[in-house]
Design an enzyme around this catalytic site. Structure first.
Site, PDB file in Angstrom:
ATOM      1  CB  SER A   4      -6.831   2.700  16.536  1.00  0.00           C
ATOM      2  OG  SER A   4      -6.375   2.395  17.837  1.00  0.00           O
ATOM      3  CB  ILE A  35      -7.665  -6.778  18.808  1.00  0.00           C
ATOM      4  CG1 ILE A  35      -8.917  -5.911  18.946  1.00  0.00           C
ATOM      5  CG2 ILE A  35      -8.004  -8.146  18.233  1.00  0.00           C
ATOM      6  CD1 ILE A  35      -9.950  -6.431  19.924  1.00  0.00           C
ATOM      7  CE  LYS A  84      -4.519   2.815  12.735  1.00  0.00           C
ATOM      8  NZ  LYS A  84      -4.986   2.017  11.577  1.00  0.00           N
ATOM      9  CB  VAL A 142      -0.991   0.017   1.184  1.00  0.00           C
ATOM     10  CG1 VAL A 142      -1.919  -1.180   1.125  1.00  0.00           C
ATOM     11  CG2 VAL A 142      -0.265   0.093   2.524  1.00  0.00           C
ATOM     12  CE1 TYR A 151      -1.159   2.272  14.665  1.00  0.00           C
ATOM     13  CE2 TYR A 151      -2.362   2.956  16.626  1.00  0.00           C
ATOM     14  CZ  TYR A 151      -2.212   2.099  15.560  1.00  0.00           C
ATOM     15  OH  TYR A 151      -3.116   1.085  15.367  1.00  0.00           O
TER      16      TYR A 151
END
Length: 267
Positions: A151, A197, A168, A73, A164
């Site tokens: 997220s 998760i 998101k 990607v 990060y």
């Protein structure tokens, strides 16, 4: 649609084509399996061909239909080639689940330009590249559901998560903007926002008992989530059950963003 349709059938994806980018592991793998279990033909794409093929094997073992593809990607040509290949083979793309992301855990003042560019290029610009290519297909066919990955870190951060988390948070706004543009083509665009998760991206945390337990205790349930627990939200957003849902972020975070501490007041 009838006033009272077959409600079970609202979740049926038979005859639909789903493209899962990042389907070789983690939530992407679980999403690919779940979409196939509900009848979709799944194109599983990953930067690691062996992992994509492994997911396809799991799907076919369960009686589903799937194909494996390689994509990076970070490369526009690679993304465009993937989308063109799937469209040529299947005639359409009804569902997109886009997963790829990386996280470099460092305080902002310690980030290098190169590290910043790596995270933003994969997480945000990679999502943009995939969404742009698939949006053109879905707009032309006048239907589709796009599920992009956000997220709980888009709203709740800690030291070492600023870059990060920023990517998101940006994806949640990208979803809103793209949803507003695609509605006239009968295309829905939503984001899924998990919390802790158990996936390869957070193995370093789970390998540290104190860190692992600290995160578990931060959720309302007091535990980590499993990848299969994202299957329901993914199938819902992909299906006609979510036909009036667009431009939103679905938090499947075990209550992380609604619990402000572990102390239980005497009330």
């Amino acid at each position: 649609m009838a006033e009272h349709p077959d409600y079970r059938a609202l979740f049926d994806l038979t005859g639909r084509v789903a493209l899962v980018v990042g389907g070789g592991s983690g939530i992407g793998e679980a999403g690919a399996l779940a979409l196939a279990a509900h009848g979709a033909r799944v194109a599983v794409a990953d930067v690691d061909q062996a992992k994509a093929e492994a997911t396809v094997a799991l799907i076919t073992e369960r009686g589903g239909t799937a194909s494996a593809h390689v994509v990076d990607v970070r490369d526009t040509a690679s993304v465009d080639r993937l989308v063109a290949t799937v469209q040529a083979a299947e005639g359409r793309i009804d569902v997109l689940l886009d997963m790829p992301a990386i996280n470099i855990r460092k305080r902002l003042a310690d980030y290098t330009d190169e590290e910043f560019d790596r995270v933003v290029d994969l997480n945000l610009k990679g999502t943009f590249r995939v969404a742009r290519a698939v949006a053109k297909v879905m707009a032309a066919q006048k239907s589709g559901s796009m599920i992009l990955m956000s997220s709980m870190r888009g709203t709740s951060v800690e030291p070492g998560q600023s870059i990060y988390g920023s990517t998101k948070a940006a994806i949640t706004l990208l979803v809103k903007g793209l949803a507003s543009e695609m509605a006239e083509h009968n295309v829905r665009v939503n984001a899924l926002a998990p919390s802790i998760i158990a996936t390869p991206i957070n193995a370093v945390i789970r390998d540290n008992p104190a860190w692992k337990e600290a995160y578990a205790s931060r959720t309302a349930f007091g535990r980590w989530g499993e990848t299969y627990e994202m299957a329901g939200p993914i199938v819902f957003l992909a299906s006609d059950a979510a036909s009036y849902v667009t431009g939103t972020t679905l938090y499947a975070d075990g209550g992380w963003t609604v619990v402000d501490g572990r102390y239980k007041p005497p009330v």
